[in-house]
Write an enzyme that holds these catalytic residues in place. Sequence first.
Site, PDB file in Angstrom:
ATOM      1  N   GLY A 217       0.797  -1.085   0.115  1.00 48.12           N
ATOM      2  CA  GLY A 217      -0.068   0.163   0.028  1.00 48.12           C
ATOM      3  C   GLY A 217       0.801   1.245   0.240  1.00 48.12           C
ATOM      4  O   GLY A 217       1.973   1.329   0.641  1.00 48.12           O
TER       5      GLY A 217
ATOM      6  N   ARG B 140     -36.860  -0.468  10.795  1.00 51.01           N
ATOM      7  CA  ARG B 140     -37.777  -1.488   9.748  1.00 51.01           C
ATOM      8  C   ARG B 140     -38.933  -2.265  10.558  1.00 51.01           C
ATOM      9  O   ARG B 140     -38.526  -3.023  11.466  1.00 51.01           O
ATOM     10  CB  ARG B 140     -36.658  -2.477   9.205  1.00 51.01           C
TER      11      ARG B 140
ATOM     12  N   GLU C 295      -0.921  -9.219   6.522  1.00 51.71           N
ATOM     13  CA  GLU C 295      -0.294  -9.357   7.898  1.00 51.71           C
ATOM     14  C   GLU C 295      -0.777 -10.894   8.108  1.00 51.71           C
ATOM     15  O   GLU C 295      -0.809 -11.112   9.408  1.00 51.71           O
ATOM     16  CB  GLU C 295      -1.041  -8.463   9.199  1.00 51.71           C
TER      17      GLU C 295
HETATM   18  C1  LIG Z   1      -5.391  -4.965   0.397  1.00 55.41           C
HETATM   19  C2  LIG Z   1      -4.033  -5.699   0.834  1.00 55.41           C
HETATM   20  C3  LIG Z   1      -2.972  -4.948   1.178  1.00 55.41           C
HETATM   21  C4  LIG Z   1      -1.757  -5.459   1.369  1.00 55.41           C
HETATM   22  N1  LIG Z   1      -0.713  -4.650   1.665  1.00 55.41           N
HETATM   23  C5  LIG Z   1       0.642  -5.050   1.674  1.00 55.41           C
HETATM   24  C6  LIG Z   1       1.624  -4.173   1.970  1.00 55.41           C
HETATM   25  O1  LIG Z   1       1.434  -2.945   2.505  1.00 55.41           O
HETATM   26  N2  LIG Z   1       3.034  -4.832   2.033  1.00 55.41           N
HETATM   27  C7  LIG Z   1       3.170  -6.041   1.488  1.00 55.41           C
HETATM   28  O2  LIG Z   1       4.335  -6.556   1.593  1.00 55.41           O
HETATM   29  N3  LIG Z   1       2.097  -7.112   1.092  1.00 55.41           N
HETATM   30  C8  LIG Z   1       0.949  -6.278   1.355  1.00 55.41           C
HETATM   31  N4  LIG Z   1      -0.241  -7.164   1.142  1.00 55.41           N
HETATM   32  C9  LIG Z   1      -0.006  -8.545   0.938  1.00 55.41           C
HETATM   33  C10 LIG Z   1      -0.449  -9.597   1.749  1.00 55.41           C
HETATM   34  O3  LIG Z   1       0.406  -9.408   2.891  1.00 55.41           O
HETATM   35  C11 LIG Z   1      -0.514 -11.112   1.218  1.00 55.41           C
HETATM   36  O4  LIG Z   1      -1.406 -10.950   0.102  1.00 55.41           O
HETATM   37  C12 LIG Z   1      -0.510 -11.902   2.306  1.00 55.41           C
HETATM   38  O5  LIG Z   1       0.584 -12.097   2.951  1.00 55.41           O
HETATM   39  C13 LIG Z   1      -1.052 -13.259   1.721  1.00 55.41           C
HETATM   40  O6  LIG Z   1      -0.138 -13.894   0.958  1.00 55.41           O
HETATM   41  P1  LIG Z   1      -0.715 -14.497  -0.766  1.00 55.41           P
HETATM   42  O7  LIG Z   1      -1.354 -13.294  -1.503  1.00 55.41           O
HETATM   43  O8  LIG Z   1       0.596 -14.880  -1.177  1.00 55.41           O
HETATM   44  O9  LIG Z   1      -1.641 -15.645  -0.595  1.00 55.41           O
HETATM   45  P2  LIG Z   1      -1.041 -17.019  -0.787  1.00 55.41           P
HETATM   46  O10 LIG Z   1      -0.377 -17.341   0.226  1.00 55.41           O
HETATM   47  O11 LIG Z   1      -0.716 -17.329  -2.075  1.00 55.41           O
HETATM   48  O12 LIG Z   1      -2.381 -17.640  -0.096  1.00 55.41           O
HETATM   49  C14 LIG Z   1      -3.424 -18.271  -1.255  1.00 55.41           C
HETATM   50  C15 LIG Z   1      -4.294 -19.413  -0.718  1.00 55.41           C
HETATM   51  O13 LIG Z   1      -3.313 -20.581  -0.282  1.00 55.41           O
HETATM   52  C16 LIG Z   1      -3.339 -20.730   1.188  1.00 55.41           C
HETATM   53  N5  LIG Z   1      -2.256 -21.229   1.842  1.00 55.41           N
HETATM   54  C17 LIG Z   1      -1.062 -20.601   1.521  1.00 55.41           C
HETATM   55  N6  LIG Z   1      -0.219 -21.282   2.121  1.00 55.41           N
HETATM   56  C18 LIG Z   1      -0.497 -22.491   2.691  1.00 55.41           C
HETATM   57  C19 LIG Z   1      -0.092 -23.172   3.824  1.00 55.41           C
HETATM   58  N7  LIG Z   1       1.213 -23.378   4.232  1.00 55.41           N
HETATM   59  N8  LIG Z   1      -1.140 -24.267   4.342  1.00 55.41           N
HETATM   60  C20 LIG Z   1      -2.311 -24.046   3.874  1.00 55.41           C
HETATM   61  N9  LIG Z   1      -2.874 -23.183   2.792  1.00 55.41           N
HETATM   62  C21 LIG Z   1      -1.947 -22.288   2.533  1.00 55.41           C
HETATM   63  C22 LIG Z   1      -4.146 -19.519   1.831  1.00 55.41           C
HETATM   64  O14 LIG Z   1      -4.985 -19.805   2.877  1.00 55.41           O
HETATM   65  C23 LIG Z   1      -5.102 -19.082   0.626  1.00 55.41           C
HETATM   66  O15 LIG Z   1      -6.035 -19.708   0.815  1.00 55.41           O
HETATM   67  C24 LIG Z   1      -1.515  -6.777   1.011  1.00 55.41           C
HETATM   68  C25 LIG Z   1      -2.677  -7.327   0.659  1.00 55.41           C
HETATM   69  C26 LIG Z   1      -3.764  -7.037   0.392  1.00 55.41           C
HETATM   70  C27 LIG Z   1      -4.862  -7.714  -0.134  1.00 55.41           C
END
Ligand SMILES: Cc1cc2nc3c(=O)[nH]c(=O)nc-3n(C[C@H](O)[C@H](O)[C@H](O)COP(=O)(O)OP(=O)(O)OC[C@H]3O[C@@H](n4cnc5c(N)ncnc54)[C@H](O)[C@@H]3O)c2cc1C
Length: 664
Positions: free
Chosen positions: A177, A310, A424
């Site tokens: 962000g 309501r 987070e």
């Molecule tokens: C609105 C928003 C703001 C953000 N801001 C920031 C920021 O400021 N800075 C930053 O660095 N990041 C930021 N992020 C990123 C965020 O931290 C990541 O999206 C988050 O850590 C999840 O990682 P991913 O997207 O790779 O999900 P993934 O890890 O790819 O997850 C996908 C799916 O796989 C599952 N999964 C993953 N690993 C496992 C496991 N070991 N066992 C079982 N299931 C698993 C999860 O439960 C999920 O259902 C932001 C994300 C959003 C949506």
Amino acid sequence: MEGVDYLADERNKAEFDVDEMKIVWAGSRYNFELSDRISKLVANDPGFSKEGRTMLPRKELFKNTLRKAAYAWKRIIDLRLSEEEATQLRRWVDEPAFTDLHWGMFIPAIKGQGTDEQQKKWLPLAHKMQIIGCYAQTELGHGSNVQGLETTATFDPQTDEFVIHSPTLTSSKWWPGGLGKVSTHAVVYARLITDGKDYGINGFIVQLRSLEDHKPLPGITVGDIGMKFGNGAYNTMDNGVLKFDHVRIPRDQMLMRVSQVTKEGKYVQSDIPRQLLYGTMVYVRQTIVADASIAMSRAVCIATRYSAVRRQFGSQNGGKETQVIDYKTQQNRLFPLLASAYAFRFVGEWLKWLYTDVTQRLQANDFSTLPEAHACTAGLKSLTTTATADGIEECRKLCGGHGYLCSSGLPELFAVYVPACTYEGDNVVLQLQVARFLMKTVSQLGSVKKPVGTIAYMGRIEHLMQCRSDVKQAKDWLKPSAILEAFEARAVRMSVACAQNLSKFDNPEEGFAELAADLVEAAVSHCQLIVVSKFIEKLQQNIPGKGIKQQLEVLCGIYSLFLLHKHQGDFLGTGYITSKQASLANDQLRALYSQLRSNAVSLVDAFNYTDHYLDSILGRYDGNVYPKLYETAWKDPLNESDVADGFHDYIRPIIKQQLRTARL
Ligand SMILES: Cc1cc2nc3c(=O)[nH]c(=O)nc-3n(C[C@H](O)[C@H](O)[C@H](O)COP(=O)(O)OP(=O)(O)OC[C@H]3O[C@@H](n4cnc5c(N)ncnc54)[C@H](O)[C@@H]3O)c2cc1C
């Protein structure tokens, strides 16, 4: 009619002192007065108006957010607000912006991971906003698996610099962000490579844009990742993409509090323990739990007030119809959410204490409570954000069709809030961490190491594995000891069952992967126990004010018994209660709904939210819903003319059967 309180009858029914409850909700009189003063300051300032936010195209929306952030900063300076007041002001402005990441992640990262010298250099610049920073960890290819990040920071001893590079497309930073269009700097997480060896992930301060013309510096490709879910909502934020092409930064921009690289390229661990970094994590997660109670209470405030306004069915002889809040089904969906808002508030308050406790222990080099504190904050972040995201959506449904209108405030609240389940720490990944901790605790039971803090109940495993509920009549479920033992027994038994199943696998990791879904359920049961027990502890405090304690007892009962009812399969399956006792719990729950009913509107008034903050016609303090809904509809750009743009080209040819000659 303006000036009429359509909810006055509801407010007159309250059996407790609402002003006193406002103080309980705020945590102290001081907190109440601070938040009351600043929220009104924001609400009364037209510079912070939310008018039309959900209808603005992205570019205009974003520019308006920039204006508001600059105006907020000007007000903070002009009014000489303290840091505490400034934080409150940003909260009540209530618009996600780059400032959230600057103050909430960039500055804490430097404070937590920078040396004293680095803090001295960077923090004054950041505090004055002469530089604006973000937190760039996640990449296109990796989020949860931080160890899988691909960005490299390779030390070059010839020039005493690190070379930051994105070797693949999937190594592009993605999501941070404030990164896309605003930040001048970032704390970038990259693999530290020196002397040909990979030392894993470290933080680096990297300048991204010129401080003169804001253009990206050479080697930096940066932009916004595009529209996100919902109208308005989180689209006010410039979540960004960032690619490095051999960008050089001085060696002293590696955050060096726990490990350093010398001029000669030698990697050295400092004598400061790595665990110190967990302090920041506990802090951030504690704020997320506090935010969950705010988002939940906001949705519940809207749904409760509207449910009292309501009316549907039930009229006889032309009399008034029934308020939908009087339907037991409505109460069964709404009141547990109201109780959850209070429960999360109190567990958040306790987490604040935990953070202070952890910080003091870390300073004294006492790391003994750290694994437990880490597991508990991870689990509570997951539990409260999941329940809140689901709760906001339930509140939307509780408001029927009108809840689906942007002017109800609920769609935007949901769209803004729901990523809290992902950022987070993904909520499932976090509960798996809790489960690992639980399995370790179970395996160590009987050793000299006694379980502490929120896991202390495991020390009474022998009793908890064998005991049975002694509830005989519905009101026995009001005893805190009855509730507590039920939740403890369920949590222990679910953990032990998982541990026993795990022991059947030759390879524990294979077992963990295979049983992951059961392990998450065990972790959730442990976290629900924490929330229930902290609510009960709160009730053991001296809480003054007419009727306050009684209301909190009702809310605590609803929170606990609703969970017991919802998860009765666990309680029955582990053999702690009989089906008769489960049914008595449900009888008691219904009785508590009846007790709460006349206090419901006043219990949401105690959140002390301004109409500006709620930004919801359905949740208006005065309950004057229908004229405002009607009035607002006419403000939609589609209603600027009676005949729609496009009539001549696309509607008329259909009506007039002229599609063949139409210019489509
Ligand atoms: C609105 C928003 C703001 C953000 N801001 C920031 C920021 O400021 N800075 C930053 O660095 N990041 C930021 N992020 C990123 C965020 O931290 C990541 O999206 C988050 O850590 C999840 O990682 P991913 O997207 O790779 O999900 P993934 O890890 O790819 O997850 C996908 C799916 O796989 C599952 N999964 C993953 N690993 C496992 C496991 N070991 N066992 C079982 N299931 C698993 C999860 O439960 C999920 O259902 C932001 C994300 C959003 C949506």
